[in-house]
Motif scaffolding. Structure first.
Motif, PDB file in Angstrom:
ATOM      1  N   ALA A  55       0.614  -1.100   0.137  1.00  0.00           N
ATOM      2  CA  ALA A  55      -0.026  -0.040  -0.012  1.00  0.00           C
ATOM      3  C   ALA A  55       0.719   1.223   0.121  1.00  0.00           C
ATOM      4  O   ALA A  55       0.648   2.177  -0.699  1.00  0.00           O
ATOM      5  CB  ALA A  55      -0.921   0.028   1.246  1.00  0.00           C
ATOM      6  N   PRO A  56       1.838   1.339   1.008  1.00  0.00           N
ATOM      7  CA  PRO A  56       2.770   2.540   0.772  1.00  0.00           C
ATOM      8  C   PRO A  56       3.396   2.735  -0.673  1.00  0.00           C
ATOM      9  O   PRO A  56       3.493   4.037  -1.087  1.00  0.00           O
ATOM     10  CB  PRO A  56       3.728   2.374   1.834  1.00  0.00           C
ATOM     11  CG  PRO A  56       3.326   1.202   2.666  1.00  0.00           C
ATOM     12  CD  PRO A  56       2.383   0.579   1.926  1.00  0.00           C
ATOM     13  N   THR A  57       3.727   1.806  -1.356  1.00  0.00           N
ATOM     14  CA  THR A  57       4.303   2.130  -2.689  1.00  0.00           C
ATOM     15  C   THR A  57       3.117   2.332  -3.701  1.00  0.00           C
ATOM     16  O   THR A  57       3.320   3.135  -4.408  1.00  0.00           O
ATOM     17  CB  THR A  57       5.290   0.781  -3.231  1.00  0.00           C
ATOM     18  OG1 THR A  57       4.351  -0.412  -3.196  1.00  0.00           O
ATOM     19  CG2 THR A  57       6.531   0.718  -2.259  1.00  0.00           C
ATOM     20  N   ARG A  58       2.045   1.757  -3.670  1.00  0.00           N
ATOM     21  CA  ARG A  58       0.895   1.777  -4.608  1.00  0.00           C
ATOM     22  C   ARG A  58       0.055   3.110  -4.249  1.00  0.00           C
ATOM     23  O   ARG A  58      -0.127   3.960  -5.381  1.00  0.00           O
ATOM     24  CB  ARG A  58       0.227   0.552  -4.715  1.00  0.00           C
ATOM     25  CG  ARG A  58       0.752  -0.612  -5.224  1.00  0.00           C
ATOM     26  CD  ARG A  58       0.530  -1.185  -6.519  1.00  0.00           C
ATOM     27  NE  ARG A  58       1.100  -2.266  -6.908  1.00  0.00           N
ATOM     28  CZ  ARG A  58       0.656  -3.538  -6.841  1.00  0.00           C
ATOM     29  NH1 ARG A  58      -0.502  -3.670  -6.430  1.00  0.00           N
ATOM     30  NH2 ARG A  58       1.325  -4.431  -7.505  1.00  0.00           N
ATOM     31  N   VAL A  59      -0.335   3.281  -3.067  1.00  0.00           N
ATOM     32  CA  VAL A  59      -1.316   4.388  -2.636  1.00  0.00           C
ATOM     33  C   VAL A  59      -0.569   5.615  -2.362  1.00  0.00           C
ATOM     34  O   VAL A  59      -0.910   6.654  -2.842  1.00  0.00           O
ATOM     35  CB  VAL A  59      -2.266   3.911  -1.699  1.00  0.00           C
ATOM     36  CG1 VAL A  59      -3.176   5.024  -1.301  1.00  0.00           C
ATOM     37  CG2 VAL A  59      -2.877   2.588  -2.027  1.00  0.00           C
ATOM     38  N   ARG A  60       0.615   5.421  -1.411  1.00  0.00           N
ATOM     39  CA  ARG A  60       1.235   6.633  -1.094  1.00  0.00           C
ATOM     40  C   ARG A  60       2.544   7.122  -2.177  1.00  0.00           C
ATOM     41  O   ARG A  60       3.039   8.050  -1.797  1.00  0.00           O
ATOM     42  CB  ARG A  60       1.718   6.386   0.133  1.00  0.00           C
ATOM     43  CG  ARG A  60       0.772   6.209   1.589  1.00  0.00           C
ATOM     44  CD  ARG A  60       0.585   7.754   2.150  1.00  0.00           C
ATOM     45  NE  ARG A  60      -0.041   7.405   3.317  1.00  0.00           N
ATOM     46  CZ  ARG A  60      -1.180   7.642   3.476  1.00  0.00           C
ATOM     47  NH1 ARG A  60      -2.221   8.305   2.756  1.00  0.00           N
ATOM     48  NH2 ARG A  60      -1.926   7.459   5.025  1.00  0.00           N
ATOM     49  N   ARG A  61       2.652   6.048  -2.990  1.00  0.00           N
ATOM     50  CA  ARG A  61       3.871   6.503  -3.998  1.00  0.00           C
ATOM     51  C   ARG A  61       5.121   6.451  -3.396  1.00  0.00           C
ATOM     52  O   ARG A  61       5.893   7.315  -3.728  1.00  0.00           O
ATOM     53  CB  ARG A  61       3.423   7.561  -4.932  1.00  0.00           C
ATOM     54  CG  ARG A  61       2.065   7.516  -5.623  1.00  0.00           C
ATOM     55  CD  ARG A  61       2.378   6.907  -6.902  1.00  0.00           C
ATOM     56  NE  ARG A  61       1.159   6.691  -7.684  1.00  0.00           N
ATOM     57  CZ  ARG A  61       0.808   5.457  -8.172  1.00  0.00           C
ATOM     58  NH1 ARG A  61       1.856   4.458  -8.514  1.00  0.00           N
ATOM     59  NH2 ARG A  61      -0.465   5.287  -8.773  1.00  0.00           N
ATOM     60  N   GLN A  62       5.410   5.762  -2.132  1.00  0.00           N
ATOM     61  CA  GLN A  62       6.828   5.810  -1.572  1.00  0.00           C
ATOM     62  C   GLN A  62       7.673   5.108  -2.413  1.00  0.00           C
ATOM     63  O   GLN A  62       7.332   4.021  -3.205  1.00  0.00           O
ATOM     64  CB  GLN A  62       6.554   5.093  -0.164  1.00  0.00           C
ATOM     65  CG  GLN A  62       6.293   5.991   0.776  1.00  0.00           C
ATOM     66  CD  GLN A  62       6.242   5.411   2.174  1.00  0.00           C
ATOM     67  OE1 GLN A  62       6.912   4.213   2.212  1.00  0.00           O
ATOM     68  NE2 GLN A  62       5.458   5.956   3.350  1.00  0.00           N
ATOM     69  N   GLY A  63       8.771   5.604  -2.461  1.00  0.00           N
ATOM     70  CA  GLY A  63      10.099   4.466  -3.285  1.00  0.00           C
ATOM     71  C   GLY A  63      10.135   3.333  -2.487  1.00  0.00           C
ATOM     72  O   GLY A  63       9.862   3.186  -1.514  1.00  0.00           O
ATOM     73  N   LYS A  64      10.488   2.183  -3.353  1.00  0.00           N
ATOM     74  CA  LYS A  64      10.771   0.813  -2.873  1.00  0.00           C
ATOM     75  C   LYS A  64      11.711   0.862  -1.590  1.00  0.00           C
ATOM     76  O   LYS A  64      11.322   0.214  -0.446  1.00  0.00           O
ATOM     77  CB  LYS A  64      11.321   0.007  -3.688  1.00  0.00           C
ATOM     78  CG  LYS A  64      11.210  -1.276  -3.543  1.00  0.00           C
ATOM     79  CD  LYS A  64      11.479  -2.247  -4.803  1.00  0.00           C
ATOM     80  CE  LYS A  64      11.241  -3.758  -4.530  1.00  0.00           C
ATOM     81  NZ  LYS A  64      12.723  -4.373  -4.625  1.00  0.00           N
TER      82      LYS A  64
END
Ligand SMILES: Nc1ncnc2c1ncn2[C@@H]1O[C@H](COP(=O)(O)OP(=O)(O)O)[C@@H](O)[C@H]1O
Ligand SMILES: [Mg+2]
Length: 251
Positions: free
Chosen positions: A110-119
């Motif tokens: 969710a953080p990478t997909r929804v919040r667009r955080q880097g891996k």
């Protein structure tokens, strides 16, 4: 940690009514939850506890009334709903981890997909959270390789990874073997102590006494009474609460 700066309740339900067809499942619900408050919701099966949780992050719609999260009215749909919903974490009885993703991937998804955080950033944070809930060494395994108690702690880490303003727990220990209940309740108790705002549906009265600021008792779709745990457990006002307590405390 939740901000203590903004004023007003963090979660506010006003005059909420919901029907499933003919069934009036939530009736005139008024409930206001402050920042950092831990509210335990108890009541008989079918009283509307899960539905209440599900309306707070709009997994279920309501027909009357209003729900506000941090002062903002829950939007009907679209991006605004997705954003507000990500402020509300949810932990279910059945863990709901993705079976074909590793523990680490479950927490970073969710953080990478929804919040667009880097891996890299998402993974560093995920490892920190897995450490916090005591399953850091399981990061590369798959959910089925973990015990129920470990899976539920991963589910809590996954919720925390979105930095929610409030986390809803719907009977988080009901599907667990008895020896695993405490390891999950301990994580929840430390979250409570750290100031997380929590709504917890549970029959674990020890947890309620230890961690709750308020106990809300539901029956037949209504909030029948609400009080601090000490008052509620020693001097419940309604016959329905007294009857319910005698059943769960003497079983
Ligand atoms: N999706 C649904 N459609 C129709 N009835 C539902 C649905 N979900 C729950 N109900 C009914 O609403 C009532 C409250 O359910 P629920 O909120 O799950 O109660 P609790 O969590 O307190 O056991 C029950 O009578 C249940 O059968
Ligand atoms: Mg339920």
């Amino acid at each position: 940690m939740t901000s203590q700066l903004a004023g007003g309740p963090l979660v506010q339900l006003t005059g909420v009514n919901k029907w499933f067809g003919e069934l009036h499942v939530l009736q005139d619900i008024d409930l206001s939850i402050d920042r950092g408050e831990v509210v335990v919701v108890i009541g008989p099966s079918g009283s509307g506890k899960s539905t209440l949780c599900r309306t707070i992050n709009r997994l279920e719609s309501i027909q009357q009334g209003e729900i506000r999260i941090d002062g903002e009215k829950l939007p009907e749909e679209g991006k605004a709903l997705a954003r507000l919903r990500s402020d509300v974490g949810m932990v279910f009885q059945s863990f709901n981890l993705f079976a074909h993703k590793t523990i680490l991937e479950n927490v970073t998804l969710a953080p990478t997909r929804v919040r667009r955080q880097g891996k890299g950033q998402a993974e560093a944070r995920a490892r920190e959270l897995l450490e916090r809930v005591g399953v850091a060494h399981q990061a590369d395994k798959y959910p089925a390789q973990l015990s129920g108690g470990q899976q539920q702690r991963v589910a809590i880490a996954r919720a925390l990874a979105m930095d929610p303003k409030v986390i809803l727990f719907d009977e988080p220990t009901s599907a667990l073997d008895p020896e695993m209940i405490n390891e999950v309740l301990d994580v929840m108790t430390s979250l409570a102590r750290e100031g997380m705002t929590m709504v917890v549906v549970t029959h674990e009265m020890g947890f309620a006494r230890r961690a709750a600021n308020r106990v809300v008792f539901m029956d037949g779709g209504r909030i029948v009474e609400a009080a601090d745990p000490e008052t509620f457990f020693t001097a419940p006002r309604s016959d329905r609460a007294r009857d319910f307590l005698s059943k769960i405390l003497n079983h």
